[in-house]
Design an enzyme around this catalytic site. Sequence first.
Site, short mmCIF file in Angstrom:
data_model
loop_
_atom_site.label_atom_id
_atom_site.label_comp_id
_atom_site.label_asym_id
_atom_site.label_seq_id
_atom_site.Cartn_x
_atom_site.Cartn_y
_atom_site.Cartn_z
N ASP A 117 -29.12 25.76 2.47
CA ASP A 117 -29.76 27.21 2.21
C ASP A 117 -30.67 27.14 3.13
OD1 ASP A 117 -30.56 29.22 0.93
OD2 ASP A 117 -31.87 28.30 -0.65
N GLU A 118 -31.25 28.65 3.54
CA GLU A 118 -32.24 28.89 4.64
C GLU A 118 -31.73 28.25 5.96
OE1 GLU A 118 -34.41 30.97 3.62
OE2 GLU A 118 -34.86 30.93 1.71
N LYS A 150 -28.55 35.18 -3.06
CA LYS A 150 -27.96 33.98 -2.13
C LYS A 150 -27.92 32.99 -3.20
CE LYS A 150 -32.35 32.48 0.29
NZ LYS A 150 -32.29 31.32 -0.39
N THR A 151 -29.15 32.70 -3.78
CA THR A 151 -29.14 31.54 -4.84
C THR A 151 -28.14 31.55 -5.66
OG1 THR A 151 -31.69 31.23 -4.32
CG2 THR A 151 -30.58 29.98 -6.45
N ARG A 201 -40.57 42.27 0.71
CA ARG A 201 -41.34 41.59 -0.61
C ARG A 201 -41.29 42.77 -1.62
NH1 ARG A 201 -39.00 37.47 0.23
NH2 ARG A 201 -38.04 38.92 1.85
N GLN A 209 -35.02 36.97 8.81
CA GLN A 209 -35.92 36.28 7.99
C GLN A 209 -36.32 34.99 8.79
OE1 GLN A 209 -36.42 37.07 3.60
NE2 GLN A 209 -34.35 37.36 3.97
#
Length: 748
Positions: free
Chosen positions: A224-225, A38-39, A611, A255
């Site tokens: 973002d987020e 995503k970044t 993770r 998430q």
Amino acid sequence: MMKGDSMSIYDKLNTEQKEAVLHTEGPLLILAGAGSGKTRSLTHRIAYLIDEGVPPWNILAITFTNKAAQEMKERACKLVGEGSEDLWISTFHAFCSRILRKNIDLIGYDRNFTIYDTNDQKTLMKEVLKGMNLDAKMFPEREMLSRISTAKNEFISPYEYRDVYGDSFRDRKIADIYENYQKRLRENAALDFDDLLVKTVELFRECPDVLEYYQNRFRYIMVDEYQDTNTVQFKLIELLARLYRNLCVVGDDDQSIYKFRGANIGNILNFEKVYPDARVIRLEQNYRSTKNILHAANSVIHNNSERKDKKLWTENADGELVHFKRYENEYDEAEGVASYISFLSMRGVKYEDIAILYRTNAQSRVLEERLKQRNIPYAIVRGISFYERKEIKDLMSYLKAVDHGMDDLSVKRIINVPKRGIGQTTINRIQDYAIIHEMSFLDAAMNCEEIPGIGRSAKKVRDFGEMIRSFREYYEKEKDIVSLMIQILNVTDYRAELEAEQTDEARSRLADIDELINDMVYYEENDDEPSLRGFLMEKDMYTLNSAIDNLEEDKNKVLLMTLHNAKGLEFNNVFMVGMEEGIFPGYISMMSGDDSEIEEERRLCYVGITRARERLYLSSADRRMVRGQQQYSRPSRFIEEIDEEYLDTYRQPSKAKSSYRSSYTPMSSAGTGSRRPGPELLRYKDMASRNTENLSYGEGDRVKHIKFGMGTVLEIVKNGKDHEVTVEFDRAGKKKMFASFAKLKKIT
């Protein structure tokens, strides 16, 4: 950069990433799964906008942490080159602070306002409560600040608070506290962190010209987020984007794990209702994990109903199956994890490529001890080692004062904890007297009437000394560390004050206290001659070794952290421990009757699973010490939800007497382990399975319990191979328990 020369950087994006980058006009929702880049998509989108002629100063990118903002800025600058210094890439709070510094005077505040940190807020709240003549025990400062923060996150003013929450006298009084707190902030020309957002929204609403200026300034907005945004953040972004509507939000509803901090998952789930013409792009290709790990993650999160439909996939290898191992108790589990980490290390795996994740901070204690015993270096991420936590140091200081009282630092630590009105001046005078007369600080406190200038504090100091003396007498009589600790907690109101706070921090500290009691129970059950001094010596040695280890500069350490702290990180090898009903998901979530609570826990499990890059190890304990009592649990429902074809299951053989020193059988490699056990293996162990035909006591006898103390047996009922015993305890009242686990001792 020149548009023609730069298209090659976009060719490296996958189809969905490129689609997100090239869609620049109108509202856009990017559903970015874990590890989907995503970044990378956001930074390339910034570069593409500039390539298309958008001035950098017309672009705003907002995220949640300084670290994330810095990373995004560095990556964008590498792509953009000249002109990147005019980009606004910052956190919500930093963005709002810059705007308020220029414009807050328009709503009646001083531009040179101070931003209060947590300690400043606590100090101010104390003054507010004192000014209102309110009992700090009825209105704990931490709880009041938490309530006010929650209200601000929901954009609820003090006056609206009365309408929303003012059904009871206490809630109406909290509204008054909120109002006075805001009044004092304004008088001090100060804002707290939540105010930075609230006052910016108020500024935009009250000053349309200011809003229009920033709407024209930031014609392209990226957030973002987005799944972590709260109500006031939503209102801020909605106002800024209202004119041009070029709003791109990136997030993953799967998430969303910060409901307790005010995050509103509805912001991302309802984005298309707010913007009906929004384009939705799903980034589902994962670049992080193996296929088996992703299959496990998908099979768990699929059980949530509050989510956008998506499914992670990868071109990575299948990898090992997800390992699941069941242990008898938490000590066996911790030893098993430590043993397998040693095994991985011998195979050349670096410690820094390994993480142990758990649901609550309190779970770290047993893990820390086992890692230390095997000389495995470790570090607690964004947390404090168990015996260094405030509440543990406080209670251990009480025990040291009771044992011999020669540790002046320990006694000085607790003389006013919990607060009993003994100030630093009084403490200094006691210390001076102790030095002059060559005695301990505690002995000086017990002779406080002879200390010059101590004045009205003498009674408070004397009462403290008498309390320590009474604890000593109690222990000499009972010879029971657990009972002593419960007595200390009750007499000092240490636990009661934390319970009254009703904050997440207080609940975490209460869990640590329960874990300390578990440690005491384990020590008394396993030491041949348990004693208070023996317990303190054992823990002093542990903390000494911890302090020495902390001096090491080597960064090659196993990382321990809560699942919440693991978000945004990734590791080659991940151990998720405590996968049991009542631990994960937690008991409170299970008993709430609210499906959304379980769904948040499931999202947290999904975060933990994703993770892992190469190997994922899940484990549970059939029984675990909780608040000093053995608790039997079945494996977590999240284990049940993983499709069995992706799971390699192993159960540690039962032992007549479990011991953490038992040998460890490594989890099998992919394809070689046993399959998922049937329902008969997944049921937890029958509590009435041990033979206790010959009891040493009968009805009417006096007995002693390791936690509840002295009591009288009222009734004994045969229950299979066990006996159900009813005891009327002198302090704890009537309790029913199985004889095989109560371990009652007859008092003759």
